[in-house]
Design a protein around this motif. Structure first.
Motif, short mmCIF file in Angstrom:
data_model
loop_
_atom_site.label_atom_id
_atom_site.label_comp_id
_atom_site.label_asym_id
_atom_site.label_seq_id
_atom_site.Cartn_x
_atom_site.Cartn_y
_atom_site.Cartn_z
N GLN A 1 0.92 -1.22 -0.02
CA GLN A 1 0.14 0.16 0.04
C GLN A 1 0.77 1.24 0.19
OE1 GLN A 1 -3.06 -0.31 3.08
NE2 GLN A 1 -3.80 -2.27 2.46
N GLY A 2 1.95 1.09 -0.58
CA GLY A 2 2.92 2.22 -0.63
C GLY A 2 3.92 2.15 -1.69
N GLN A 3 4.92 3.09 -1.96
CA GLN A 3 6.00 3.04 -2.96
C GLN A 3 7.22 2.74 -2.32
OE1 GLN A 3 5.25 6.51 -5.20
NE2 GLN A 3 3.49 5.93 -6.51
N ILE A 4 7.91 1.99 -2.92
CA ILE A 4 9.24 1.85 -2.76
C ILE A 4 9.45 1.08 -1.14
CG2 ILE A 4 11.79 2.33 -2.67
CD1 ILE A 4 10.58 2.80 -5.46
N PRO A 5 8.68 -0.21 -1.29
CA PRO A 5 8.95 -0.89 0.17
C PRO A 5 10.23 -1.10 0.43
CG PRO A 5 7.87 -2.31 -1.35
CD PRO A 5 8.11 -0.99 -2.13
N ARG A 6 10.90 -0.75 1.67
CA ARG A 6 12.16 -1.02 1.74
C ARG A 6 12.66 -1.90 3.13
NH1 ARG A 6 16.55 2.72 0.73
NH2 ARG A 6 17.81 1.12 1.98
N PHE B 1 10.57 -4.73 6.23
CA PHE B 1 9.37 -5.10 7.12
C PHE B 1 9.84 -5.68 8.06
CE2 PHE B 1 10.42 -9.01 4.59
CZ PHE B 1 10.13 -10.14 5.70
N GLY B 2 9.01 -5.92 9.36
CA GLY B 2 9.07 -6.40 10.37
C GLY B 2 7.97 -7.05 10.96
N LEU B 3 8.20 -8.17 11.74
CA LEU B 3 7.11 -8.81 12.69
C LEU B 3 7.12 -8.57 14.04
CD1 LEU B 3 7.75 -12.22 11.14
CD2 LEU B 3 6.16 -10.71 10.22
N ASN B 4 6.06 -8.53 14.58
CA ASN B 4 5.99 -8.23 16.12
C ASN B 4 6.49 -9.52 16.86
OD1 ASN B 4 3.61 -9.38 15.64
ND2 ASN B 4 2.73 -8.71 17.44
N PRO B 5 7.07 -9.31 18.06
CA PRO B 5 7.51 -10.58 18.70
C PRO B 5 6.65 -11.60 18.85
CG PRO B 5 8.24 -8.51 19.93
CD PRO B 5 7.41 -8.09 18.71
N GLU B 6 5.31 -11.38 18.78
CA GLU B 6 4.39 -12.54 19.02
C GLU B 6 3.92 -13.29 17.48
OE1 GLU B 6 3.78 -9.42 20.01
OE2 GLU B 6 4.25 -9.92 22.19
N GLY B 7 4.23 -12.38 16.34
CA GLY B 7 4.44 -13.07 15.06
C GLY B 7 2.82 -12.66 14.55
N THR B 8 2.16 -11.95 15.17
CA THR B 8 0.65 -11.53 14.77
C THR B 8 0.45 -10.38 13.87
OG1 THR B 8 0.51 -10.46 16.77
CG2 THR B 8 -0.32 -12.73 16.72
N PHE B 9 1.56 -9.50 13.88
CA PHE B 9 1.42 -8.34 12.71
C PHE B 9 2.73 -8.30 11.92
CE2 PHE B 9 -1.38 -7.30 16.26
CZ PHE B 9 -2.75 -6.90 15.58
N LEU B 10 2.45 -7.66 10.98
CA LEU B 10 3.62 -7.49 9.77
C LEU B 10 3.50 -6.01 9.55
CD1 LEU B 10 5.29 -9.21 6.82
CD2 LEU B 10 4.30 -6.82 6.59
N PHE B 11 4.76 -5.29 9.60
CA PHE B 11 4.80 -3.91 9.47
C PHE B 11 5.76 -3.52 8.21
CE2 PHE B 11 4.54 -4.56 13.89
CZ PHE B 11 3.34 -3.82 14.34
N ALA B 12 5.18 -2.90 7.05
CA ALA B 12 5.70 -2.74 5.81
C ALA B 12 6.11 -1.13 5.87
CB ALA B 12 4.88 -3.20 4.84
N ALA B 13 7.38 -0.79 5.52
CA ALA B 13 7.85 0.28 5.55
C ALA B 13 8.04 0.75 4.25
CB ALA B 13 9.26 0.58 6.12
N ASN B 14 7.34 2.01 3.75
CA ASN B 14 7.18 2.40 2.07
C ASN B 14 7.90 3.71 2.08
OD1 ASN B 14 5.39 0.50 1.28
ND2 ASN B 14 3.92 1.17 2.70
#
Length: 70
Positions: free
Chosen positions: A11-16, A18-31
């Motif tokens: 949902q953005g441009q130039i994804p550089r 990503f990270g997962l929270n310690p529990e593995g329930t969320f992924l965060f994408a840095a654009n």
């Protein structure tokens, strides 16, 4: 061995990064060029990503680090 189950837009441009929270329930994408970090919930059964609607405005995000808090 991992097998792909699908593709999801960051949902953005130039994804550089990503990270997962310690529990593995969320992924965060840095654009990088859209200045956003987008949050996805990870389906525990299938591994599919579902956008949560949470989008953080961050100037030029290029690296995500997770901190464990006690």
């Amino acid at each position: 061995m991992l097998d792909p189950i699908g593709y999801e837009s960051t949902q953005g441009q130039i994804p550089r990064n990503f990270g997962l929270n310690p529990e593995g329930t969320f992924l965060f994408a840095a654009n990088q060029t859209t200045n956003t970090v987008v949050t996805f919930a990870i389906d525990a059964e299938t591994g599919a990503l579902n956008a949560t609607g949470d989008v953080a405005e961050v100037p030029t995000p290029v690296c995500l680090k997770m901190l464990a808090c006690s």
